[in-house]
Design an enzyme around this catalytic site. Structure first.
Site, PDB file in Angstrom:
ATOM      1  N   HIS A 109       0.908  -4.802   7.500  1.00  0.00           N
ATOM      2  CA  HIS A 109      -0.209  -5.629   7.042  1.00  0.00           C
ATOM      3  C   HIS A 109       0.370  -6.856   6.332  1.00  0.00           C
ATOM      4  O   HIS A 109       1.569  -6.931   6.073  1.00  0.00           O
ATOM      5  CB  HIS A 109      -1.079  -4.855   6.047  1.00  0.00           C
ATOM      6  CG  HIS A 109      -1.626  -3.573   6.582  1.00  0.00           C
ATOM      7  ND1 HIS A 109      -2.632  -3.530   7.517  1.00  0.00           N
ATOM      8  CD2 HIS A 109      -1.321  -2.282   6.311  1.00  0.00           C
ATOM      9  CE1 HIS A 109      -2.925  -2.262   7.784  1.00  0.00           C
ATOM     10  NE2 HIS A 109      -2.137  -1.480   7.068  1.00  0.00           N
TER      11      HIS A 109
ATOM     12  N   ARG B 111       2.006   9.815   2.406  1.00  0.00           N
ATOM     13  CA  ARG B 111       1.614   8.449   2.743  1.00  0.00           C
ATOM     14  C   ARG B 111       2.777   7.497   2.575  1.00  0.00           C
ATOM     15  O   ARG B 111       3.520   7.595   1.591  1.00  0.00           O
ATOM     16  CB  ARG B 111       0.480   8.015   1.803  1.00  0.00           C
ATOM     17  CG  ARG B 111      -0.724   7.614   2.546  1.00  0.00           C
ATOM     18  CD  ARG B 111      -1.894   7.181   1.747  1.00  0.00           C
ATOM     19  NE  ARG B 111      -2.521   6.106   2.503  1.00  0.00           N
ATOM     20  CZ  ARG B 111      -3.182   6.295   3.636  1.00  0.00           C
ATOM     21  NH1 ARG B 111      -3.324   7.505   4.139  1.00  0.00           N
ATOM     22  NH2 ARG B 111      -3.684   5.271   4.291  1.00  0.00           N
TER      23      ARG B 111
ATOM     24  N   CYS C  96      -1.484  -0.912  12.443  1.00  0.00           N
ATOM     25  CA  CYS C  96      -1.704   0.371  11.766  1.00  0.00           C
ATOM     26  C   CYS C  96      -2.725   1.241  12.520  1.00  0.00           C
ATOM     27  O   CYS C  96      -2.395   1.754  13.575  1.00  0.00           O
ATOM     28  CB  CYS C  96      -2.079   0.128  10.311  1.00  0.00           C
ATOM     29  SG  CYS C  96      -1.653   1.536   9.272  1.00  0.00           S
TER      30      CYS C  96
HETATM   31  N1  GLN Z   1      -5.611   6.079   9.110  1.00  0.00           N
HETATM   32  C1  GLN Z   1      -4.290   5.753   9.588  1.00  0.00           C
HETATM   33  C2  GLN Z   1      -3.155   6.419   8.805  1.00  0.00           C
HETATM   34  O1  GLN Z   1      -3.284   6.715   7.647  1.00  0.00           O
HETATM   35  C3  GLN Z   1      -4.132   4.255   9.592  1.00  0.00           C
HETATM   36  C4  GLN Z   1      -4.086   3.659   8.196  1.00  0.00           C
HETATM   37  C5  GLN Z   1      -4.119   2.161   8.205  1.00  0.00           C
HETATM   38  O2  GLN Z   1      -4.640   1.541   9.119  1.00  0.00           O
HETATM   39  N2  GLN Z   1      -3.589   1.560   7.173  1.00  0.00           N
HETATM   40  O3  GLN Z   1      -2.115   6.647   9.382  1.00  0.00           O
END
Ligand code: GLN
Length: 238
Positions: free
Chosen positions: A190, A128, A94
């Site tokens: 993850h 998101r 990520c």
């Molecule tokens: N900040 C990054 C995004 O939102 C990575 C998020 C994360 O590592 N889960 O794309």
């Protein structure tokens, strides 16, 4: 550390530790130990110099500000990039994925230079991406399962290739997931992803050891994988 001990660098767990991706280091260390291979996890914290002598480097996910802090530190202390130049294995998740690319733009519109180990550019997406992901990868690896939570969308250029198409979830945002160039591999998943996908853990270990490690049957991991595949099919979060 003894010469024969495999060094696993857990990169900035104090900054890129939001999503428990540090568990990936434990998975690699344990899978080596179960095979009688000595390994040591070295936590490289913010403010530490980054050693160039380790065999594997792991980067996890984090918020945009944490990610910016992390990339500034890694660019100022380029041990990871040097090690990658000598063939070390690098695995990012990520925010760690985005950092390994050439550049990323955070939600505040600021563009940051990445480490340039992957041909991948990230910018904010329309919303998101949160939920279960299933990725069909190159033949030989079982489908990957994991959990995503990111705003960024990543375009993989011709210098890298995606891990494969997403069967469920968003991934890179164009129907593909992750990226790989040589021994540098990254994903949005993850879980920790190496706990959920032992074949991926062993792929990385095979690269680090120079040959594929022997089979290590763990039936309970198979049950967990089946349960997560069913969850992704239902389109539900855990
Ligand atoms: N900040 C990054 C995004 O939102 C990575 C998020 C994360 O590592 N889960 O794309």
């Amino acid at each position: 550390m003894a010469d024969s001990t495999l060094g696993i660098g857990l990169v900035l767990p104090d900054v890129l530790g939001t999503y428990s991706d540090g568990g990936n280091a434990q998975v690699l260390e344990r899978r080596l130990r179960w095979r009688g291979i000595a390994a040591e996890v070295v936590a490289i914290r913010h403010g530490d110099a980054v050693p160039a002598t380790l065999d594997v480097y792991l980067l996890g996910g984090g918020e945009d500000d944490a990610q910016a802090l992390a990339v500034d530190h890694l660019r100022a202390h380029p041990g990871l990039q040097r090690a990658a130049g000598h063939g070390a294995v690098v695995f990012g998740v990520c925010a760690g994925f985005q950092i390994l690319g050439t550049e990323f733009t955070t939600s505040d519109g600021v563009t940051h230079s990445g480490l340039g180990l992957l041909d991948a550019v990230t910018g904010p997406g329309p919303r998101r991406a949160v939920g279960e992901v299933v990725v069909d990868t190159t033949p030989g690896l079982d489908p990957l399962t994991g959990f995503e939570n990111h705003l960024g969308r990543t375009r993989v250029g011709s210098g890298s290739r995606a891990l494969g198409p997403v069967r469920a979830g968003v991934g890179n945002g164009d129907g593909t997931e992750g990226a790989v160039t040589g021994r540098v591999l990254a994903t949005y998943l993850h879980g920790p992803v190496l706990a959920r996908n032992p074949a991926l853990a062993d792929l990385l270990l095979g690269w680090a050891l120079g040959s594929p490690p022997g089979a290590l049957p763990l039936p309970e991991v198979g049950a967990l994988r089946e349960e997560r595949l069913r969850a992704a099919k239902r389109g539900r979060q855990p």
